[in-house]
Design a protein around this motif. Structure first.
Motif, mmCIF file in Angstrom:
data_model
loop_
_atom_site.group_PDB
_atom_site.id
_atom_site.type_symbol
_atom_site.label_atom_id
_atom_site.label_comp_id
_atom_site.label_asym_id
_atom_site.label_seq_id
_atom_site.Cartn_x
_atom_site.Cartn_y
_atom_site.Cartn_z
ATOM 1 N N GLY A 197 52.048 33.365 44.256
ATOM 2 C CA GLY A 197 52.049 31.916 44.263
ATOM 3 C C GLY A 197 50.702 31.245 44.392
ATOM 4 N N TYR A 198 49.625 31.973 44.067
ATOM 5 C CA TYR A 198 48.292 31.389 44.198
ATOM 6 C C TYR A 198 47.792 30.742 42.904
ATOM 7 C CZ TYR A 198 48.132 33.943 48.590
ATOM 8 O OH TYR A 198 48.407 34.421 49.848
ATOM 9 N N ILE A 199 48.470 30.981 41.799
ATOM 10 C CA ILE A 199 48.141 30.302 40.546
ATOM 11 C C ILE A 199 49.429 29.858 39.864
ATOM 12 C CG2 ILE A 199 45.983 31.561 40.162
ATOM 13 C CD1 ILE A 199 47.448 33.286 38.100
ATOM 14 N N THR A 200 49.260 28.955 38.910
ATOM 15 C CA THR A 200 50.381 28.474 38.109
ATOM 16 C C THR A 200 50.638 29.433 36.953
ATOM 17 O OG1 THR A 200 49.743 26.204 38.627
ATOM 18 C CG2 THR A 200 51.217 26.515 36.764
ATOM 19 N N LYS A 201 51.883 29.624 36.612
ATOM 20 C CA LYS A 201 52.232 30.550 35.541
ATOM 21 C C LYS A 201 51.835 29.982 34.173
ATOM 22 C CE LYS A 201 56.049 33.148 33.490
ATOM 23 N NZ LYS A 201 57.501 33.450 33.543
ATOM 24 N N PRO A 202 51.024 30.723 33.392
ATOM 25 C CA PRO A 202 50.745 30.288 32.017
ATOM 26 C C PRO A 202 51.915 30.668 31.106
ATOM 27 C CG PRO A 202 49.509 32.297 32.508
ATOM 28 C CD PRO A 202 50.257 31.937 33.756
ATOM 29 N N VAL A 203 52.349 29.727 30.300
ATOM 30 C CA VAL A 203 53.511 29.935 29.434
ATOM 31 C C VAL A 203 53.080 29.709 27.980
ATOM 32 C CG1 VAL A 203 55.810 29.115 28.821
ATOM 33 C CG2 VAL A 203 55.112 29.203 31.225
ATOM 34 N N ILE A 204 53.416 30.651 27.110
ATOM 35 C CA ILE A 204 53.094 30.515 25.694
ATOM 36 C C ILE A 204 54.108 29.574 25.054
ATOM 37 C CG2 ILE A 204 52.792 31.719 23.501
ATOM 38 C CD1 ILE A 204 52.199 34.265 25.126
ATOM 39 N N GLY A 205 53.627 28.449 24.511
ATOM 40 C CA GLY A 205 54.518 27.437 23.964
ATOM 41 C C GLY A 205 54.890 27.675 22.512
ATOM 42 N N GLU A 206 55.932 27.015 22.089
ATOM 43 C CA GLU A 206 56.373 27.064 20.702
ATOM 44 C C GLU A 206 55.491 26.157 19.847
ATOM 45 O OE1 GLU A 206 58.704 28.898 19.271
ATOM 46 O OE2 GLU A 206 59.256 29.894 21.152
ATOM 47 N N ILE A 207 55.227 26.598 18.637
ATOM 48 C CA ILE A 207 54.424 25.807 17.706
ATOM 49 C C ILE A 207 55.374 25.117 16.735
ATOM 50 C CG2 ILE A 207 52.602 25.875 15.977
ATOM 51 C CD1 ILE A 207 51.753 26.560 18.883
ATOM 52 N N ASN A 208 55.373 23.778 16.779
ATOM 53 C CA ASN A 208 56.313 23.003 15.970
ATOM 54 C C ASN A 208 55.649 22.336 14.773
ATOM 55 O OD1 ASN A 208 58.411 23.548 17.869
ATOM 56 N ND2 ASN A 208 57.515 21.979 19.203
ATOM 57 N N SER A 209 54.508 22.878 14.370
ATOM 58 C CA SER A 209 53.832 22.362 13.181
ATOM 59 C C SER A 209 53.157 23.528 12.490
ATOM 60 C CB SER A 209 52.787 21.312 13.578
ATOM 61 O OG SER A 209 51.698 21.940 14.233
ATOM 62 N N ALA A 210 52.492 23.253 11.383
ATOM 63 C CA ALA A 210 51.734 24.301 10.709
ATOM 64 C C ALA A 210 50.560 24.735 11.587
ATOM 65 C CB ALA A 210 51.222 23.787 9.366
ATOM 66 N N SER A 211 50.156 25.999 11.455
ATOM 67 C CA SER A 211 48.975 26.508 12.151
ATOM 68 C C SER A 211 47.835 26.640 11.148
ATOM 69 C CB SER A 211 49.275 27.869 12.777
ATOM 70 O OG SER A 211 50.270 27.772 13.765
ATOM 71 N N TYR A 212 46.636 26.851 11.661
ATOM 72 C CA TYR A 212 45.498 27.099 10.782
ATOM 73 C C TYR A 212 45.576 28.512 10.220
ATOM 74 C CZ TYR A 212 43.435 22.896 12.824
ATOM 75 O OH TYR A 212 43.192 21.616 13.237
ATOM 76 N N ASP A 213 45.173 28.658 8.976
ATOM 77 C CA ASP A 213 45.126 29.977 8.348
ATOM 78 C C ASP A 213 43.781 30.626 8.676
ATOM 79 O OD1 ASP A 213 45.210 32.239 6.818
ATOM 80 O OD2 ASP A 213 45.241 31.207 4.879
ATOM 81 N N THR A 214 43.785 31.617 9.560
ATOM 82 C CA THR A 214 42.540 32.266 9.994
ATOM 83 C C THR A 214 42.315 33.614 9.306
ATOM 84 O OG1 THR A 214 43.661 33.329 11.874
ATOM 85 C CG2 THR A 214 42.679 31.143 12.249
ATOM 86 N N SER A 215 43.123 33.916 8.314
ATOM 87 C CA SER A 215 43.001 35.223 7.649
ATOM 88 C C SER A 215 41.682 35.367 6.899
ATOM 89 C CB SER A 215 44.172 35.443 6.693
ATOM 90 O OG SER A 215 44.184 34.442 5.678
ATOM 91 N N GLY A 216 41.059 34.233 6.545
ATOM 92 C CA GLY A 216 39.812 34.296 5.783
ATOM 93 C C GLY A 216 38.563 34.368 6.647
ATOM 94 N N LEU A 217 38.714 34.353 7.971
ATOM 95 C CA LEU A 217 37.549 34.431 8.854
ATOM 96 C C LEU A 217 36.880 35.789 8.725
ATOM 97 C CD1 LEU A 217 38.825 32.674 12.106
ATOM 98 C CD2 LEU A 217 37.268 31.763 10.386
ATOM 99 N N LYS A 218 35.575 35.779 8.551
ATOM 100 C CA LYS A 218 34.809 37.017 8.387
ATOM 101 C C LYS A 218 33.796 37.147 9.523
ATOM 102 C CE LYS A 218 36.756 37.863 4.396
ATOM 103 N NZ LYS A 218 37.768 38.937 4.269
ATOM 104 N N LEU A 219 33.627 38.371 9.991
ATOM 105 C CA LEU A 219 32.663 38.628 11.056
ATOM 106 C C LEU A 219 31.283 38.892 10.470
ATOM 107 C CD1 LEU A 219 34.827 41.021 13.249
ATOM 108 C CD2 LEU A 219 34.262 38.650 13.761
ATOM 109 N N ASN A 220 30.250 38.341 11.119
ATOM 110 C CA ASN A 220 28.884 38.652 10.694
ATOM 111 C C ASN A 220 28.378 39.896 11.418
ATOM 112 O OD1 ASN A 220 28.109 37.844 13.303
ATOM 113 N ND2 ASN A 220 27.625 35.764 12.640
ATOM 114 N N SER A 221 27.103 40.223 11.256
ATOM 115 C CA SER A 221 26.554 41.451 11.821
ATOM 116 C C SER A 221 26.511 41.423 13.345
ATOM 117 C CB SER A 221 25.138 41.699 11.274
ATOM 118 O OG SER A 221 24.287 40.606 11.572
ATOM 119 N N PHE A 222 26.657 40.237 13.946
ATOM 120 C CA PHE A 222 26.657 40.115 15.405
ATOM 121 C C PHE A 222 28.080 40.127 15.975
ATOM 122 C CE2 PHE A 222 22.793 37.954 13.923
ATOM 123 C CZ PHE A 222 21.844 38.671 14.633
ATOM 124 N N GLY A 223 29.059 40.365 15.122
ATOM 125 C CA GLY A 223 30.435 40.379 15.595
ATOM 126 C C GLY A 223 31.015 38.995 15.794
#
Length: 592
Positions: A197-223
């Motif tokens: 009981g020392y912190i509040t419970k984090p709850v994963i919420g439902e997404i009721n809209s479109a999300s961003y498409d992150t499939s095209g994200l590319k990593l550079n040489s620094f990660g």
């Protein structure tokens, strides 16, 4: 049932007992709301009382430094502040709170007065500035102790930042790349804090809209995600961003304080444009100091309900009323994601839970099992087709190691000690002993002896010294025990030859693989001839000008005017340029 104060005291006592017997850097893991500030304060007090030396407490930001100072002063003790952003540079008192850049700029003032450095948010402290501070103070006091505290003991591209867990078991190489801290000495986990009981419970919420498409994200040489792919994924999607913001607002009707985390400044401006003007604000790295402080005060007073942020307020920012985190960005780092979620878990009157709304697939990436207290940690980004690690129990200390696997095209079986075995169960032998199924050369187990963690001496592959029979690493040139040379004379000649060929400042003769001559102009506008040579060992350009008539004539003579490639060239590098000394000599050959 133990109280939180009991765990805080245990963390202090465990760290204190450790540093009394060991000079190796150690780490305390304390989740958000575990009371790191109180732990730092009590630990600093005890170290000074025991050693008589001052203690330097370093925080990565002004806000966190101020927060820790307030908690320390609340104990009734005095401290000094060494931070330009807080307006003072004093080391009068026995405990000094500072920020790294200010300390580094005035490091000459610290001398040999300090016996310990405490690093808050230790996962952010593995920087050249911090290492320079440590090295400088340690040069005056070789017995300097280093204690780190963090709620997320891992770092992007490196994995876990400590070598040994609470039970002195080594963290596998696959998830801990060259960790700085030797041992995790205490842990106050998020799971413990939630269960009691020392912190509040984090709850994963439902997404009721479109999300961003992150499939095209590319990593550079620094990660890190490449800026162009970030813009493509998040910026300029006005309607989508508007619908996402609307979803957050609708789910936050009965909530108190909402933090949006955006991808870029321009993206945050798009987010802010869809929020109610009077009760919304934005903070970025470019927000001026006065405006930033006022926005934070208004947000904590709940005059502002929606706060949009980019690359700021992720660590050490405490506002207990925050009960919604809206992730409108993608983070490469599970540590950063853990810190962001941590902004919402502190207890506040009337707060039932902390809603986490993820519109960029962060949770799927970093918490694949859905447990927000159990991130998936990697030391480096795993390449496609990478083999699973080999589990290897040390025959001497019984430590269970994990090493990167070797290819096993022959489909050999592997015994519990990590060696390839034949059909009869016998270890397959090589000139360096049994053949490991992995790339590990030495057991990663450690044992504390006389204040130092000593690595287990067992080697999975080794050279035997013919003089004293000691085992040595297979790459060793001299015996670690008697200093006898471990390579035979011919091997030494080969090694010396290879070293010479790696050093372009030594004159040498190479076979020429290809040559190309190009007329051009010098920086001064004079005509010159650039010739690109490719040899068996390196490629480099040579410039010929009219001031180098002798060298130019020699080149033209041995190459038929630049049209015929010579068999060899004799050359060396002088300063920034290569110089040709002769053509068609006998090429250097590897000693037989």
């Amino acid at each position: 049932m133990p109280k939180l104060r009991d765990y805080q005291n245990k963390a202090v006592n465990d760290a204190f007992e450790h540093i009394k017997i060991s000079t190796e850097p150690c780490l305390i893991e304390a989740f958000t709301a575990a009371g790191k500030s109180l732990i730092v304060a009590e630990l600093a007090r005890k170290i000074h009382e025991f050693s008589g030396k001052k203690v330097l407490c370093l925080q990565p930001s002004k806000e966190l430094c101020q927060q820790n100072i307030e908690k320390y002063l609340a104990t009734g003790n005095q401290c000094s502040i060494f931070s330009a952003s807080l307006g003072t540079k004093c080391i009068k008192h026995n405990v000094v709170y500072g920020t790294p850049k200010t300390v580094a700029n005035k490091i000459h003032r610290f001398g040999n007065q300090f016996g310990a450095i405490i690093l808050d948010e230790a996962h952010e402290s593995l920087t050249p500035t911090i290492f320079n501070i440590i090295d400088t103070i340690k040069s005056h006091n070789p017995n300097l102790r280093i204690i780190g505290l963090t709620s997320t003991p891992f770092k992007l591209g490196l994995g876990y930042i400590y070598k040994l867990d609470l039970n002195d078991k080594p963290i596998p190489e696959a998830i801990a790349k060259n960790p700085y801290f030797y041992k995790l000495i205490c842990q106050i986990s998020g799971r413990y804090l939630l269960e009691h009981g020392y912190i509040t419970k984090p709850v994963i919420g439902e997404i009721n809209s479109a999300s961003y498409d992150t499939s095209g994200l590319k990593l550079n040489s620094f990660g890190r995600f490449d800026d162009k792919t970030i813009d493509a994924a998040f910026v300029g999607h006005g309607r989508k961003t508007s619908l996402i913001v609307s979803d957050v607002v609708n789910q936050s009707v009965n909530r108190k304080s909402i933090m949006f985390f955006g991808a870029t400044i321009k993206h945050c401006e798009e987010i802010l444009a869809s929020l109610p003007t009077v009760i919304s604000a934005m903070i970025t790295g470019k927000t001026n100091k006065k405006e930033r402080e006022q926005i934070i005060l208004d947000f904590k007073a709940q005059k502002i309900k929606y706060l949009v942020s980019v690359d700021t307020l992720t660590t050490g920012f405490d506002c207990t009323s925050v009960d919604v985190i809206a992730l409108l960005r993608k983070t490469e780092s599970s540590a950063l994601l853990g810190q962001i979620i941590g902004r919402s878990v502190r207890i506040h009157e009337g707060k039932k839970d902390a809603l986490i709304l993820d519109y960029a697939q962060n949770i799927d990436m970093h918490f694949p099992d859905g447990d927000l207290f159990n991130p998936e940690i990697k030391s480096v980004f795993k390449s496609e087709g990478e083999l699973s690690p080999v589990i290897s129990e040390c025959p001497e200390c019984k430590c269970v190691n994990q090493f990167s696997a070797k290819k096993n095209d022959e489909k050999f079986s592997i015994n519990k000690h990590g060696y390839f075995i034949d059909l009869e169960g016998n270890e397959i032998e090589t000139e360096y002993g049994a053949m490991p199924a992995h790339w590990g050369r030495r057991c990663q187990g450690y044992k504390l002896i006389k204040g130092k963690y000593n690595q287990c001496s067992y080697r999975y592959t080794h050279k035997i010294c013919e003089v004293c029979d000691s085992e040595n690493d297979i790459t060793a040139r001299y015996c670690s025990c008697c200093k006898h040379e471990l390579i035979n004379p011919n091997d030494r000649l080969v090694a010396d030859f290879q070293m010479k060929k790696k050093d372009p400042t030594q004159i040498q003769t190479d076979k020429v693989v290809a040559m190309r001559a190009i007329p051009t102009l010098s920086k001064a506008g004079n005509e010159c001839l650039r010739v690109d040579f490719i040899t068996e060992y390196r490629s480099f350009p040579v410039w010929f000008t009219m001031k180098m008539q002798k060298h130019y004539d020699a080149f033209m003579k041995f190459t038929d005017g630049g049209f015929t490639t010579p068999n060899t060239i004799t050359y060396k590098k002088s300063g920034d340029f290569f110089r040709i000394y002769d053509y068609n000599r006998t090429a250097d050959e590897v000693p037989q």
